[in-house]
Structure formats: structure tokens, C-alpha cells
Design an enzyme around this catalytic site. Sequence first.
Site, mmCIF file in Angstrom:
data_model
loop_
_atom_site.group_PDB
_atom_site.id
_atom_site.type_symbol
_atom_site.label_atom_id
_atom_site.label_comp_id
_atom_site.label_asym_id
_atom_site.label_seq_id
_atom_site.Cartn_x
_atom_site.Cartn_y
_atom_site.Cartn_z
ATOM 1 N N GLY A 132 0.842 -1.194 0.000
ATOM 2 C CA GLY A 132 0.000 0.000 0.000
ATOM 3 C C GLY A 132 0.869 1.233 0.000
ATOM 4 N N CYS A 171 5.321 -6.178 1.762
ATOM 5 C CA CYS A 171 5.708 -4.763 1.804
ATOM 6 C C CYS A 171 4.981 -4.034 2.938
ATOM 7 C CB CYS A 171 5.479 -4.122 0.426
ATOM 8 S SG CYS A 171 6.290 -2.538 0.243
ATOM 9 N N TYR A 172 4.024 -3.146 2.627
ATOM 10 C CA TYR A 172 3.273 -2.457 3.687
ATOM 11 C C TYR A 172 2.625 -3.478 4.622
ATOM 12 C CZ TYR A 172 -0.276 0.564 5.841
ATOM 13 O OH TYR A 172 -1.062 1.249 6.742
ATOM 14 N N HIS A 223 8.297 -7.649 -3.429
ATOM 15 C CA HIS A 223 7.014 -8.028 -4.050
ATOM 16 C C HIS A 223 7.132 -9.359 -4.801
ATOM 17 C CE1 HIS A 223 4.695 -4.390 -3.187
ATOM 18 N NE2 HIS A 223 5.889 -3.808 -3.189
ATOM 19 N N GLU A 257 4.779 -10.993 -6.031
ATOM 20 C CA GLU A 257 3.696 -11.128 -7.020
ATOM 21 C C GLU A 257 4.070 -10.590 -8.389
ATOM 22 O OE1 GLU A 257 3.875 -9.075 -4.521
ATOM 23 O OE2 GLU A 257 2.768 -7.210 -4.791
ATOM 24 N N SER A 297 -23.662 -8.679 -26.462
ATOM 25 C CA SER A 297 -23.106 -7.494 -27.120
ATOM 26 C C SER A 297 -22.218 -7.853 -28.296
ATOM 27 C CB SER A 297 -22.271 -6.719 -26.108
ATOM 28 O OG SER A 297 -21.089 -7.443 -25.835
ATOM 29 N N GLY A 323 -19.279 -9.247 -27.495
ATOM 30 C CA GLY A 323 -18.015 -9.432 -26.788
ATOM 31 C C GLY A 323 -17.995 -10.725 -25.989
ATOM 32 N N ASP A 363 -17.430 -11.260 -22.724
ATOM 33 C CA ASP A 363 -18.004 -11.309 -21.374
ATOM 34 C C ASP A 363 -19.489 -11.672 -21.401
ATOM 35 O OD1 ASP A 363 -15.504 -10.432 -20.779
ATOM 36 O OD2 ASP A 363 -16.084 -8.361 -20.378
ATOM 37 N N LYS A 389 -10.311 -11.516 -16.778
ATOM 38 C CA LYS A 389 -10.598 -11.692 -18.204
ATOM 39 C C LYS A 389 -10.013 -12.998 -18.755
ATOM 40 C CE LYS A 389 -12.061 -9.321 -21.951
ATOM 41 N NZ LYS A 389 -13.251 -8.460 -21.963
#
Length: 516
Positions: free
Chosen positions: A58, A85-86, A172, A174, A226, A228, A230, A372
Amino acid sequence: MIENNNEKILILDFGSQYAQLIARRVRENNVFSEIVSHNITANEIRQINPKGIILSGGPASVYVNNAPKCETAIINLGIPVLGICYGMQLGCQMLGATVKPTKTREYGRTSCTINNNSNLFKSLSKDIVVWMSHGDQVVELPQEFESIAHTNNCPYAAIKHKHKAFYGVQFHPEVTHTPLGINIIRNFLYGICGCNGKWKIHSYIEKSVNDICKQVGKAKVVCGLSGGVDSAVTAALINKAIGRNLSCIFVDNGLLRNYEAEEVIKTFRDNFTVDLHTIDAKERFLTKLEGVTDPEKKRKIIGHEFIEVFKEEAKKISGVKFLAQGTLYPDVIESIPAHGGPTVTIKSHHNVGGLPAELEFELIEPLRFLFKDEVRKIGEELGMPEILVWRHPFPGPGLAIRIIGEVTKQRLDIIRNADKVVIEEVQKANLYRSIAQCFAVLLPMSTVGVMGDERSYENVIAIRAVETTDFMTADWYRIPNELLGLISSRITNEVKGVNRVVYDISTKPPSTIEWE
Ligand code: XMP
């Protein structure tokens, strides 16, 4: 809430730009993860009963007033905690350590030495490269802690508590710039939290289908398609659960890309048993857009008209209780305020232009815990065609905001044909999946050209191609010159009314991805 095997990692968000990345890394290790506000109480966590907790990074300093905190009781629940980290600084501070600004701030790639064989670093070599990004660090640790890694500037680059399952890393793990970070996260999940890693997209589909059946019962669901990925995957999942009790409404507003309407209709006709309503509203939209040049006006007209058409059609279907939407996890996370407040509220623009409020349906959002790429995997598992699953994002107002100035049938034909060339050539060159979004834009001007021996005075097409992961910032994509040449010559040869092609080399910011 959807997860499998009741195995879940909770990520407490302290406002980190990497919170989503942590969630993804956990899922990549086949363990379900969920991001929650740092305000969650220890009691709430006890009820959720996660296998582990990660405290994110953060931007704040733990020693300032109003720094985001969490209950100390969370660390004492007996559930393993990893602070990043934070999150590490906060956990250590809560357990008696001192955190101060560093003399030398550490940013970027840093060599890190592992002090001893902690299970967090199991199977890693003694020296690793990590990504640091901090101006504060733990400077004094109580006796109950031990340092398990250090760097030149940071004696406590990683720590563990001797009696509690609390671990912390100042770096980090990640981000991909910590090459072995994924191994560290895996060690935490499997070695420390005891996860079994059975979370897979396939079992997600089964669980999701069961949940939809339970939620919906014998009621009917309506879903707007639509074009798309999703909305298509949302519809496919619900269809798998309730069959023809799902009605899909596809509004052809005439602002879609080449063959897009046909592909969506064909996919759903051939592969699914949905009750499909296709509405040809091309003329209706064109009429409303006549003479309109202002981008925001175009957006409003299109959004409003869509609601009208959708409402008219939805009213014809009796017994509808639910409206399905393809809301994704990043949209949900974005609406969690990092510094507290109520947890999940969906941003208004994700409610498809206010449809739920207008129609008074209950919402059903089977993708609201997915990223996604996970949605794409589900699409593939459900047998959807590649062209639909991997399609680039496309704005709701469609080609109308890629035609600068007035939208007319003739200008729509020009942009559609130019766009078709761009997409075809990018696909042929095998670049479609490396580019986040590419398209043609029709400019509101004519320029002089020469064709044969004749002077011409015709339209300009701009080509836009970007690389980005979050669409908030973007770089222009370096399409090879030969390919650009090919696209340009095909457009000027094949698309009537165009004599000039230009390439957009602007980043976002200061530009946006779309031109309007
Ligand atoms: P910008 O142009 O803001 O685009 O950099 C970021 C992403 O959002 C898409 N976009 C829209 N999507 N309705 C939508 O549904 C809109 O009005 C709209 N405007 C932009 C754009 O295509 C890109 O993916």
C-alpha cells in the site's frame, strides 16, 4: 460466493496497485483468492474460514495518522498470514516491531540473500533477485521474530514469527520482476497454508452452474448479448444451468464490426439452446444519430436507444425475474474503496446504462469473481469459437466513436471495411493476441491524393494499435513497418473513398485509446 473445496485465500487490500496481481498469482497456483477491504473484522474472517491471509502492499506509511490498519486479532486467528511490503510492516508493527523511513530507499531489482531454510523459501537457492519498492522498513524486531532474508540495505527483507504463522516479505513476490516470486507464493499456499490446489476453471464451471440453478430456480433470465466475450460467456454459463429459461437479446445497432452480428447469432444458434431474440435496429440508431457530431451526445443517444430497444423486447418475454450481466472481478475490485467503507458496490457504468434499475430485475453476475483470462478459459471450455473468445474489447457505442464527426451509412461502410483489413492482416501476421486492441478510425477530413492520373480528394483512415493489460494506461504497439505498409496499401486499394492512411503513435496518457 463461488469457490471450490472451500479453499480460499483472502487478500486484505491496503490500497496496493498490485492487489489484483496477488489474487491472480494465487489463482495461477490453483487456489481460489478473493480481495477484501482491510476493514474486514477478525470475526468475519473466522466465518469465511480461509486457508490463508495475505496483507497487500500500500502507498501509506504505517506510522502516520489514519494509515489503513486491520484488527490485530486477525494475526492471532491461527490462520497463516503473509504480509507483503506495507502488509509486512503493518503486521510487524502490530506485533511490537518498529518501522521507520529508510536512509536509502530501495526501488527495482535487488539481490536478496536467504538467511536460513524457512519453508517460505523451500527449494530456492541462497541468492535470489527480488523487486523492491519501499521508502520505509522494519528497523527493530522483537525477539519472537527471526530475519529469514536480507539485502544490502534491508536487514529484514523477509521475516517470520517464531510462534505464530506470520510471515513477511519486504519485496514483491507477485510481480514478474521477482523471477522466483511465484515459487514463494506457492510455498506459502502449499507448505504453510496446507492448500491442496484443486481450484480449476472446470470445477468453477460446475460450481457456478449449480449456484445459478439454486439462485434462479424455475424463473426466467434475460441477458443482453453485445458481441463481446463477457456477455457471451455469461450467457453460455447460464444456458448450461437453465437451458431455454434463458432468453438472450441481441440488438444489432448497425455500429458493429464486419460480420460481428452474424458471428454472435451463429455461435448461439449452433451451440446453445437459448431463446435468442435478435433485433435489427440499424435504421433506428442511424436516424437518432443523424447530424450528431459530439462524442458524448453520440454515447448518450446510443446508450439511451439501447435501453429502449432492450426494454421493449424484454417486456415481450413473460416471467423474467433476473437480468444477467458480464461484470468481471476487476470492475468489482475497483469499486472496493481501499480505505474502508462498504465493501462491494458496482460502478454505475457497468450496469449496462442503467438497465437493472429501469427494469427492476434482480441481477445475476456469474463472472464477478473472474479475471478476463479466466473468462476466456471458460469460453474455451464451453466450446465457444476462438474468434469470439479472443476478440479484442469493443466499446458499447461501437463504430460510432471511431467515426469522428457524423455517423452515416456510407461512413459506416468505410470504417467497417477498413477495420476488416486491419484485423485480417494482424491476424494473418499472428499478432492479434499480442495486441490488446487494434482498429481503424475514420477522420473528419478529406485530403488530396492521386489515383491513376486523376486527382482525388478523399477520406483519411488512422490505424490505432495498443498494448496494455489494464486499459488505464497504454503504449502504442510497434506493428512492423512491412505490415503497416501492407495494411495501408490494402485499405487504399480496397476501401472505396480512402486515399490516405496514418498510424497513431500516441501513448495513453496523454491520449486515450479511442479517439472519441
Ligand atoms: P479509452 O479510450 O478511455 O478506452 O482509453 C479504454 C477502454 O475502454 C473502451 N471504451 C469504452 N467502452 N463504452 C464502452 O463500453 C464506451 O463509451 C467506451 N469508451 C472507451 C475502449 O475501447 C478501451 O478498451
